[in-house]
Design a protein around this motif. Structure first.
Motif, PDB file in Angstrom:
ATOM      1  N   PRO A 126       0.813  -1.225   0.000  1.00 26.44           N
ATOM      2  CA  PRO A 126       0.000   0.000   0.000  1.00 26.44           C
ATOM      3  C   PRO A 126       0.845   1.273   0.000  1.00 26.44           C
ATOM      4  CG  PRO A 126       0.066  -0.934   2.190  1.00 26.44           C
ATOM      5  CD  PRO A 126       0.771  -1.912   1.299  1.00 26.44           C
ATOM      6  N   TYR A 127       2.163   1.140   0.119  1.00 24.95           N
ATOM      7  CA  TYR A 127       3.013   2.316   0.221  1.00 24.95           C
ATOM      8  C   TYR A 127       4.030   2.371  -0.921  1.00 24.95           C
ATOM      9  CZ  TYR A 127       1.055   2.386   4.911  1.00 24.95           C
ATOM     10  OH  TYR A 127       0.187   2.406   5.966  1.00 24.95           O
ATOM     11  N   THR A 128       4.490   3.561  -1.221  1.00 22.64           N
ATOM     12  CA  THR A 128       5.505   3.776  -2.258  1.00 22.64           C
ATOM     13  C   THR A 128       6.734   4.419  -1.636  1.00 22.64           C
ATOM     14  OG1 THR A 128       4.561   5.942  -2.788  1.00 22.64           O
ATOM     15  CG2 THR A 128       3.760   4.052  -4.054  1.00 22.64           C
ATOM     16  N   VAL A 129       7.824   4.479  -2.425  1.00 29.21           N
ATOM     17  CA  VAL A 129       9.041   5.109  -1.923  1.00 29.21           C
ATOM     18  C   VAL A 129       9.139   6.529  -2.456  1.00 29.21           C
ATOM     19  CG1 VAL A 129      10.316   2.947  -1.702  1.00 29.21           C
ATOM     20  CG2 VAL A 129      10.395   4.214  -3.865  1.00 29.21           C
ATOM     21  N   HIS A 130       9.873   7.346  -1.741  1.00 29.84           N
ATOM     22  CA  HIS A 130      10.108   8.734  -2.137  1.00 29.84           C
ATOM     23  C   HIS A 130      11.619   8.940  -2.247  1.00 29.84           C
ATOM     24  CE1 HIS A 130       5.873   9.585  -1.312  1.00 29.84           C
ATOM     25  NE2 HIS A 130       6.034   8.878  -0.209  1.00 29.84           N
ATOM     26  N   CYS A 131      12.063   9.493  -3.363  1.00 31.31           N
ATOM     27  CA  CYS A 131      13.489   9.604  -3.637  1.00 31.31           C
ATOM     28  C   CYS A 131      13.948  11.058  -3.600  1.00 31.31           C
ATOM     29  CB  CYS A 131      13.820   9.001  -5.001  1.00 31.31           C
ATOM     30  SG  CYS A 131      13.398   7.241  -5.137  1.00 31.31           S
ATOM     31  N   ASN A 132      15.187  11.243  -3.114  1.00 29.25           N
ATOM     32  CA  ASN A 132      15.797  12.560  -3.069  1.00 29.25           C
ATOM     33  C   ASN A 132      17.306  12.389  -3.184  1.00 29.25           C
ATOM     34  OD1 ASN A 132      16.299  15.287  -2.755  1.00 29.25           O
ATOM     35  ND2 ASN A 132      16.111  15.229  -0.508  1.00 29.25           N
ATOM     36  N   ASP A 133      17.868  12.852  -4.318  1.00 32.75           N
ATOM     37  CA  ASP A 133      19.316  12.753  -4.559  1.00 32.75           C
ATOM     38  C   ASP A 133      19.815  11.320  -4.475  1.00 32.75           C
ATOM     39  OD1 ASP A 133      19.511  15.510  -4.895  1.00 32.75           O
ATOM     40  OD2 ASP A 133      19.859  15.854  -2.756  1.00 32.75           O
ATOM     41  N   GLY A 134      19.048  10.406  -5.021  1.00 32.88           N
ATOM     42  CA  GLY A 134      19.505   9.021  -5.075  1.00 32.88           C
ATOM     43  C   GLY A 134      19.203   8.197  -3.843  1.00 32.88           C
ATOM     44  N   THR A 135      18.677   8.821  -2.797  1.00 31.51           N
ATOM     45  CA  THR A 135      18.307   8.087  -1.589  1.00 31.51           C
ATOM     46  C   THR A 135      16.797   7.966  -1.538  1.00 31.51           C
ATOM     47  OG1 THR A 135      20.235   8.896  -0.393  1.00 31.51           O
ATOM     48  CG2 THR A 135      18.427   8.006   0.920  1.00 31.51           C
ATOM     49  N   GLY A 154      18.508   8.219 -10.296  1.00 28.87           N
ATOM     50  CA  GLY A 154      18.171   8.309  -8.875  1.00 28.87           C
ATOM     51  C   GLY A 154      16.803   7.792  -8.524  1.00 28.87           C
ATOM     52  N   HIS A 155      16.135   7.101  -9.461  1.00 28.56           N
ATOM     53  CA  HIS A 155      14.801   6.582  -9.187  1.00 28.56           C
ATOM     54  C   HIS A 155      14.746   5.088  -9.489  1.00 28.56           C
ATOM     55  CE1 HIS A 155      12.746  10.437  -8.461  1.00 28.56           C
ATOM     56  NE2 HIS A 155      13.622  10.933  -9.331  1.00 28.56           N
ATOM     57  N   PRO A 156      13.973   4.334  -8.734  1.00 30.36           N
ATOM     58  CA  PRO A 156      13.880   2.893  -8.965  1.00 30.36           C
ATOM     59  C   PRO A 156      13.106   2.602 -10.244  1.00 30.36           C
ATOM     60  CG  PRO A 156      12.316   3.558  -7.275  1.00 30.36           C
ATOM     61  CD  PRO A 156      13.147   4.765  -7.584  1.00 30.36           C
ATOM     62  N   PRO A 157      13.175   1.350 -10.750  1.00 30.79           N
ATOM     63  CA  PRO A 157      12.415   0.986 -11.941  1.00 30.79           C
ATOM     64  C   PRO A 157      10.924   1.213 -11.757  1.00 30.79           C
ATOM     65  CG  PRO A 157      13.974  -0.733 -11.336  1.00 30.79           C
ATOM     66  CD  PRO A 157      13.947   0.237 -10.210  1.00 30.79           C
ATOM     67  N   SER A 158      10.213   1.367 -12.875  1.00 31.30           N
ATOM     68  CA  SER A 158       8.772   1.635 -12.814  1.00 31.30           C
ATOM     69  C   SER A 158       8.003   0.485 -12.189  1.00 31.30           C
ATOM     70  CB  SER A 158       8.230   1.927 -14.215  1.00 31.30           C
ATOM     71  OG  SER A 158       8.476   0.826 -15.081  1.00 31.30           O
ATOM     72  N   ASP A 159       8.570  -0.728 -12.269  1.00 32.02           N
ATOM     73  CA  ASP A 159       7.861  -1.876 -11.696  1.00 32.02           C
ATOM     74  C   ASP A 159       8.367  -2.216 -10.298  1.00 32.02           C
ATOM     75  OD1 ASP A 159      10.353  -2.750 -12.389  1.00 32.02           O
ATOM     76  OD2 ASP A 159       9.678  -4.569 -13.439  1.00 32.02           O
ATOM     77  N   PHE A 160       9.057  -1.243  -9.665  1.00 35.60           N
ATOM     78  CA  PHE A 160       9.554  -1.477  -8.320  1.00 35.60           C
ATOM     79  C   PHE A 160       8.396  -1.478  -7.318  1.00 35.60           C
ATOM     80  CE2 PHE A 160      10.645   0.508  -4.252  1.00 35.60           C
ATOM     81  CZ  PHE A 160      11.580  -0.399  -3.765  1.00 35.60           C
ATOM     82  N   SER A 161       8.504  -2.319  -6.313  1.00 42.17           N
ATOM     83  CA  SER A 161       7.515  -2.348  -5.232  1.00 42.17           C
ATOM     84  C   SER A 161       8.185  -2.726  -3.929  1.00 42.17           C
ATOM     85  CB  SER A 161       6.403  -3.362  -5.530  1.00 42.17           C
ATOM     86  OG  SER A 161       5.502  -3.448  -4.439  1.00 42.17           O
ATOM     87  N   LEU A 162       7.770  -2.108  -2.873  1.00 45.18           N
ATOM     88  CA  LEU A 162       8.238  -2.496  -1.541  1.00 45.18           C
ATOM     89  C   LEU A 162       7.762  -3.908  -1.227  1.00 45.18           C
ATOM     90  CD1 LEU A 162       7.414   0.755   0.451  1.00 45.18           C
ATOM     91  CD2 LEU A 162       9.707  -0.144   0.068  1.00 45.18           C
TER      92      LEU A 162
END
Length: 458
Positions: A126-135, A154-162
């Motif tokens: 149910p949650y996504t990641v938030h990226c800032n400067d590669g982190t 600096g962003h994960p692949p489009s099919d990335f999921s936690l």
């Protein structure tokens, strides 16, 4: 006119006298009632604190992690059976924690780390990641997003999921399983932690993300599981978790008899230290056994201090109130010796005279109770707060608490007195009994004097 009616009317025959006595009685009753309310509030807080702080023991395998994915050593169910038989251990919650990866999605690995071996699930996080400067950060996870581990710009692949945490437990409704302080079943029924079934509890956030209801199905570890209950917790970690029974998780992961961690509950703070030692001895070198013994011992000092102060204050207030009420009743009777002599001269019995003064005393006491209840209700919380703050200042000034103030004192701050009818009734009943006994004894002894002696002395 009977003696009870006459006694009640006598209470009002002098307005100034009546008002003075009612105020004195009201303040003495109110003081005792305030201290009774404060003492009960402190006692209630102490009981709650002792049952919730420091009475759990954490058991982790030596060299192990908190989940299967972390690798390392594991405990066995048979090892925990030794702990269950130890005195003062009331419950042992056994956990086998893992994580499952949503099917058809990519996960950002750590450069140089071994391949992921997590199971898969048909559910989406149910949650996504938030990226800032590669982190990039998400619930329960922080990743360094670089080209070498599958990221782009600096962003994960489009099919990335936690991943989604999954917990097998013997106590499915225990909030500590999901790093929360509360867990509430919003629909369905909790699973049985001791039975091996394909039933699961899912968080409300997961259910909404995946359009799940009670009796819906999903897959995990290539097995079909049925939603038995949907729950809500007070943390994001908890709201992204799947809960199954311990035997179910052991079967799904192929880790029969395996445990990643356990928590033993001890019946009280007083027995915590000895129980930790007993558990350590029972498991030998198999586990790290830790608890909040130091925190618990630190918390007991201010708890015991406030308890003693509230008790002594209550005793002092009750003693003072008793003396005031008794002296007031004696004064009421002794100032009427001439009246008693007249009653005796016209044939009143000692018992009849005693009942008349008891009726008068009861009337005045009931009037005083009105003031007493107001004082108690208005003064209960302020006095309780002052009592706690003064106790903390006293402990701090003693120099035994170190930097930061009294250890564990935060556990008893913000005490709010609960003013229930039971407390008020206990206090008022005591005041009535004291007033009746005092007036009865005084009037009985004075009424035994012969009329001639009383009238001659006047």
């Amino acid at each position: 006119m009977n003696v009870v009616t006459r006694g009640m009317r006598n209470a009002f025959r002098n307005a100034t006298r009546t008002l003075s006595i009612v105020i004195i009685l009201g303040l003495s009753i109110g003081l005792s009632l305030v201290m009774l309310i404060a003492h009960q509030a402190v006692q209630s807080k102490i009981a709650t604190t002792k049952s919730s702080i420091g009475n759990t023991v954490s058991i982790l395998p030596i060299g192990g992690g908190t989940t299967l994915s972390a690798g390392g050593a594991l405990l066995k169910t048979s090892d925990l059976n030794r702990v269950k038989s130890i005195a003062h251990v009331t419950n042992v919650n056994e956990l086998l924690s893992d994580r499952v990866q949503p099917q058809g999605t990519n996960d950002v690995g750590v450069p140089g780390a071994p391949p992921r071996t997590d199971g898969t699930t048909s559910l989406k996080s149910p949650y996504t990641v938030h990226c800032n400067d590669g982190t990039c950060s998400g619930v329960g996870r922080t990743i360094l997003c670089l080209p070498s581990n599958g990221c782009s710009n600096g962003h994960p692949p489009s099919d990335f999921s936690l991943y989604i945490p999954i917990v097998g437990t013997t106590d499915p409704t225990n909030p500590s399983n999901i790093y929360a302080s509360s867990i509430t079943i919003t629909s369905g029924n909790a699973i049985d932690g001791s039975k091996d079934t394909n039933d699961a509890m899912v968080s409300k956030a997961i259910a909404q993300k995946n359009n799940l209801r009670v009796s819906s199905t999903f897959t995990a570890y290539n097995k079909t599981l049925t939603v038995s209950a949907i729950f809500n917790s007070d943390t994001q970690d908890g709201n992204q978790t799947i809960i199954v029974s311990l035997p179910t998780e052991q079967r799904l992961t192929g880790k029969t008899d395996a445990i990643t961690s356990a928590t033993a509950t001890v019946d009280s703070l007083e027995n915590l230290s000895s129980t930790v030692t007993a558990i350590s001895n029972a498991l030998y070198s198999l586990a790290d056994v830790t608890s909040d013994v130091d925190q618990a011992n630190a918390a007991r000092q201010p708890l015991d201090s406030v308890k003693n102060i509230s008790l002594y204050s209550l005793i002092g207030a009750v003693a003072a109130g008793t003396v005031i009420i008794l002296l007031t009743m004696v004064m009421i009777v002794r100032e009427r010796k001439r009246e008693i002599g007249v009653f005796k001269a016209i044939g009143f019995s000692n018992i009849r005279i005693m009942f008349q003064f008891m009726a008068e005393a009861l009337t005045l006491t009931l009037l005083g109770m009105v003031i007493g209840v107001l004082v108690g209700v208005l003064g209960g919380n302020p006095v309780t707060t002052t009592l706690v703050n003064n106790s903390m200042n006293s402990i701090n000034s003693g120099g035994s608490t170190g930097k930061g103030g009294a250890p564990g004192f935060s556990t008893i701050q913000n005490i709010h007195a609960q003013i229930g009818w039971s407390v008020i009734l206990y206090g008022l009943a005591a005041a009535v009994i004291i007033a009746l006994v005092g007036s009865a004894l005084a009037s009985f002894f004075i009424s035994k004097v012969r009329p001639a002696e009383v009238l001659r002395s006047e």
